[in-house]
Design a protein around this motif. Structure first.
Motif, PDB file in Angstrom:
ATOM      1  N   MET A  20      43.910 -19.096   8.105  1.00  0.00           N
ATOM      2  CA  MET A  20      43.321 -18.132   7.067  1.00  0.00           C
ATOM      3  C   MET A  20      44.398 -17.031   6.900  1.00  0.00           C
ATOM      4  SD  MET A  20      39.354 -18.818   7.464  1.00  0.00           S
ATOM      5  CE  MET A  20      39.413 -19.105   9.154  1.00  0.00           C
ATOM      6  N   SER A  21      44.256 -16.444   5.901  1.00  0.00           N
ATOM      7  CA  SER A  21      45.011 -14.994   5.728  1.00  0.00           C
ATOM      8  C   SER A  21      44.003 -14.158   5.199  1.00  0.00           C
ATOM      9  CB  SER A  21      45.934 -15.399   4.656  1.00  0.00           C
ATOM     10  OG  SER A  21      46.695 -14.344   4.403  1.00  0.00           O
ATOM     11  N   THR A  22      44.535 -12.739   5.627  1.00  0.00           N
ATOM     12  CA  THR A  22      43.683 -11.688   5.022  1.00  0.00           C
ATOM     13  C   THR A  22      44.063 -11.541   3.610  1.00  0.00           C
ATOM     14  OG1 THR A  22      45.214 -10.262   6.241  1.00  0.00           O
ATOM     15  CG2 THR A  22      43.291 -10.762   7.313  1.00  0.00           C
ATOM     16  N   ALA A  23      45.321 -12.059   3.160  1.00  0.00           N
ATOM     17  CA  ALA A  23      45.598 -11.960   1.722  1.00  0.00           C
ATOM     18  C   ALA A  23      44.750 -12.600   1.007  1.00  0.00           C
ATOM     19  CB  ALA A  23      47.125 -12.466   1.622  1.00  0.00           C
ATOM     20  N   GLN A  24      43.777 -13.441   1.222  1.00  0.00           N
ATOM     21  CA  GLN A  24      42.968 -14.191   0.386  1.00  0.00           C
ATOM     22  C   GLN A  24      41.894 -13.173   0.127  1.00  0.00           C
ATOM     23  OE1 GLN A  24      42.419 -17.607   2.933  1.00  0.00           O
ATOM     24  NE2 GLN A  24      43.758 -18.823   1.559  1.00  0.00           N
ATOM     25  N   THR A  25      41.400 -13.149  -0.914  1.00  0.00           N
ATOM     26  CA  THR A  25      40.140 -12.459  -1.344  1.00  0.00           C
ATOM     27  C   THR A  25      39.120 -13.375  -1.618  1.00  0.00           C
ATOM     28  OG1 THR A  25      40.918 -11.904  -3.745  1.00  0.00           O
ATOM     29  CG2 THR A  25      41.281 -10.319  -1.835  1.00  0.00           C
ATOM     30  N   LEU A  26      37.840 -13.100  -1.090  1.00  0.00           N
ATOM     31  CA  LEU A  26      36.555 -13.776  -1.688  1.00  0.00           C
ATOM     32  C   LEU A  26      36.387 -13.555  -3.142  1.00  0.00           C
ATOM     33  CD1 LEU A  26      34.359 -12.855   1.305  1.00  0.00           C
ATOM     34  CD2 LEU A  26      35.997 -14.874   1.060  1.00  0.00           C
ATOM     35  N   THR A  27      35.791 -14.547  -3.880  1.00  0.00           N
ATOM     36  CA  THR A  27      35.527 -14.501  -5.159  1.00  0.00           C
ATOM     37  C   THR A  27      34.387 -13.529  -5.362  1.00  0.00           C
ATOM     38  OG1 THR A  27      34.991 -15.584  -7.223  1.00  0.00           O
ATOM     39  CG2 THR A  27      34.435 -16.649  -5.076  1.00  0.00           C
ATOM     40  N   LEU A  28      34.195 -12.803  -6.495  1.00  0.00           N
ATOM     41  CA  LEU A  28      33.006 -11.981  -6.701  1.00  0.00           C
ATOM     42  C   LEU A  28      32.684 -12.309  -8.052  1.00  0.00           C
ATOM     43  CD1 LEU A  28      34.239  -8.834  -4.731  1.00  0.00           C
ATOM     44  CD2 LEU A  28      32.639 -10.607  -3.936  1.00  0.00           C
ATOM     45  N   THR A  66      42.967 -25.262   7.562  1.00  0.00           N
ATOM     46  CA  THR A  66      43.497 -24.211   8.373  1.00  0.00           C
ATOM     47  C   THR A  66      43.482 -24.585   9.945  1.00  0.00           C
ATOM     48  OG1 THR A  66      41.354 -23.196   8.376  1.00  0.00           O
ATOM     49  CG2 THR A  66      42.951 -22.323   6.777  1.00  0.00           C
ATOM     50  N   GLU A  67      43.950 -23.442  10.772  1.00  0.00           N
ATOM     51  CA  GLU A  67      44.033 -23.898  12.180  1.00  0.00           C
ATOM     52  C   GLU A  67      42.408 -24.113  12.791  1.00  0.00           C
ATOM     53  OE1 GLU A  67      44.756 -20.712  10.914  1.00  0.00           O
ATOM     54  OE2 GLU A  67      47.021 -21.424  10.772  1.00  0.00           O
ATOM     55  N   ARG A  68      42.401 -24.905  13.898  1.00  0.00           N
ATOM     56  CA  ARG A  68      41.159 -24.919  14.605  1.00  0.00           C
ATOM     57  C   ARG A  68      41.674 -24.747  15.987  1.00  0.00           C
ATOM     58  NH1 ARG A  68      38.984 -25.108  10.012  1.00  0.00           N
ATOM     59  NH2 ARG A  68      38.317 -27.011   9.247  1.00  0.00           N
ATOM     60  N   PRO A  69      41.034 -23.741  16.661  1.00  0.00           N
ATOM     61  CA  PRO A  69      40.112 -22.852  16.127  1.00  0.00           C
ATOM     62  C   PRO A  69      40.665 -21.541  15.072  1.00  0.00           C
ATOM     63  CG  PRO A  69      40.465 -21.801  18.332  1.00  0.00           C
ATOM     64  CD  PRO A  69      41.323 -23.440  18.069  1.00  0.00           C
ATOM     65  N   ALA A  70      39.697 -21.415  14.307  1.00  0.00           N
ATOM     66  CA  ALA A  70      40.471 -20.466  13.158  1.00  0.00           C
ATOM     67  C   ALA A  70      40.932 -19.112  13.867  1.00  0.00           C
ATOM     68  CB  ALA A  70      39.093 -19.924  12.282  1.00  0.00           C
ATOM     69  N   LEU A  71      41.964 -18.762  13.044  1.00  0.00           N
ATOM     70  CA  LEU A  71      42.575 -17.449  13.690  1.00  0.00           C
ATOM     71  C   LEU A  71      41.774 -16.393  12.433  1.00  0.00           C
ATOM     72  CD1 LEU A  71      46.221 -18.210  13.829  1.00  0.00           C
ATOM     73  CD2 LEU A  71      44.626 -18.144  15.696  1.00  0.00           C
ATOM     74  N   ILE A  72      41.233 -15.394  13.387  1.00  0.00           N
ATOM     75  CA  ILE A  72      40.454 -14.421  12.792  1.00  0.00           C
ATOM     76  C   ILE A  72      41.311 -13.082  12.730  1.00  0.00           C
ATOM     77  CG2 ILE A  72      38.581 -12.833  12.584  1.00  0.00           C
ATOM     78  CD1 ILE A  72      37.743 -15.956  12.242  1.00  0.00           C
ATOM     79  N   THR A  98      37.673 -10.946   5.854  1.00  0.00           N
ATOM     80  CA  THR A  98      37.831 -11.950   4.890  1.00  0.00           C
ATOM     81  C   THR A  98      37.619 -13.204   5.611  1.00  0.00           C
ATOM     82  OG1 THR A  98      39.056 -10.740   3.084  1.00  0.00           O
ATOM     83  CG2 THR A  98      39.041 -13.153   3.056  1.00  0.00           C
ATOM     84  N   ASP A  99      38.386 -13.329   6.822  1.00  0.00           N
ATOM     85  CA  ASP A  99      38.627 -14.677   7.586  1.00  0.00           C
ATOM     86  C   ASP A  99      37.159 -14.797   8.192  1.00  0.00           C
ATOM     87  OD1 ASP A  99      41.197 -15.142   7.079  1.00  0.00           O
ATOM     88  OD2 ASP A  99      41.802 -13.946   8.986  1.00  0.00           O
ATOM     89  N   ARG A 100      36.551 -13.651   8.596  1.00  0.00           N
ATOM     90  CA  ARG A 100      35.060 -13.927   9.278  1.00  0.00           C
ATOM     91  C   ARG A 100      34.222 -14.532   8.119  1.00  0.00           C
ATOM     92  NH1 ARG A 100      36.810  -8.589  11.621  1.00  0.00           N
ATOM     93  NH2 ARG A 100      36.989  -9.024  13.552  1.00  0.00           N
ATOM     94  N   ALA A 101      34.285 -14.003   6.969  1.00  0.00           N
ATOM     95  CA  ALA A 101      33.304 -14.433   6.037  1.00  0.00           C
ATOM     96  C   ALA A 101      33.722 -15.747   5.658  1.00  0.00           C
ATOM     97  CB  ALA A 101      33.476 -13.378   4.615  1.00  0.00           C
ATOM     98  N   THR A 102      34.959 -16.232   5.517  1.00  0.00           N
ATOM     99  CA  THR A 102      35.313 -17.510   5.176  1.00  0.00           C
ATOM    100  C   THR A 102      34.659 -18.388   6.225  1.00  0.00           C
ATOM    101  OG1 THR A 102      37.243 -16.793   4.011  1.00  0.00           O
ATOM    102  CG2 THR A 102      37.257 -19.054   4.674  1.00  0.00           C
ATOM    103  N   VAL A 103      34.863 -18.215   7.571  1.00  0.00           N
ATOM    104  CA  VAL A 103      34.423 -18.980   8.365  1.00  0.00           C
ATOM    105  C   VAL A 103      32.759 -19.209   8.201  1.00  0.00           C
ATOM    106  CG1 VAL A 103      34.009 -19.273  11.040  1.00  0.00           C
ATOM    107  CG2 VAL A 103      36.087 -18.768  10.130  1.00  0.00           C
ATOM    108  N   ALA A 104      32.020 -18.254   8.112  1.00  0.00           N
ATOM    109  CA  ALA A 104      30.692 -17.896   7.924  1.00  0.00           C
ATOM    110  C   ALA A 104      30.351 -18.929   6.737  1.00  0.00           C
ATOM    111  CB  ALA A 104      30.078 -16.693   7.665  1.00  0.00           C
ATOM    112  N   ALA A 105      31.183 -18.994   5.455  1.00  0.00           N
ATOM    113  CA  ALA A 105      30.674 -19.631   4.410  1.00  0.00           C
ATOM    114  C   ALA A 105      30.948 -21.049   4.723  1.00  0.00           C
ATOM    115  CB  ALA A 105      31.799 -19.263   3.172  1.00  0.00           C
TER     116      ALA A 105
END
Length: 121
Positions: A1-9, A40-46, A50-57
């Motif tokens: 996962m990349s912090t360059a990705q943004t969550l849709t709002l 993405t990688e397992r385990p997720a790289l945080i 944004t990565d934290r929110a993606t894993v929670a989603a």
């Protein structure tokens, strides 16, 4: 996962001249965010929030699918509340929480982590 990705709002956009109320977040938005974790990688790289929110989603989406709360019109709030309630059952049943370590204390500690992570940005 990349912090360059943004969550849709998209469904949270508000015109303050029209209304002070935001539209509820629907499960299709959670599904889109969870899809960012696919492949993405397992385990997720945080690397950030944004990565934290993606894993929670991703976790919320799995729960919603399992419990039938994954309809496009279903509100994410309902799935979040049900997941938290089920976590409370799990913690009580398995002794993760007890009279000394309450679920509320876990939530309080999680809130502290959340606030610290917001400050990292």
């Amino acid at each position: 996962m990349s912090t360059a990705q943004t969550l849709t709002l998209d469904n949270q956009t508000v015109n303050p001249q029209v209304s002070d109320k935001r539209e509820p977040v629907r499960m299709d938005v959670i599904e889109e965010i969870a899809a960012l974790a696919a492949g993405t990688e397992r385990p997720a790289l945080i690397w950030g929030n944004t990565d934290r929110a993606t894993v929670a989603a991703e976790a919320l989406w799995v729960f919603a699918r399992r419990t039938g709360l994954d309809g496009r019109g279903d509100e994410a709030l309902t799935a979040v509340q049900d997941l938290i309630a089920n976590l409370m059952h799990l913690c009580g049943q398995e002794g993760i929480t007890d009279s000394e370590t309450t679920f509320a204390s876990l939530v309080s500690l999680a809130e502290m982590h959340y606030q610290a992570e917001l400050d990292e940005c």
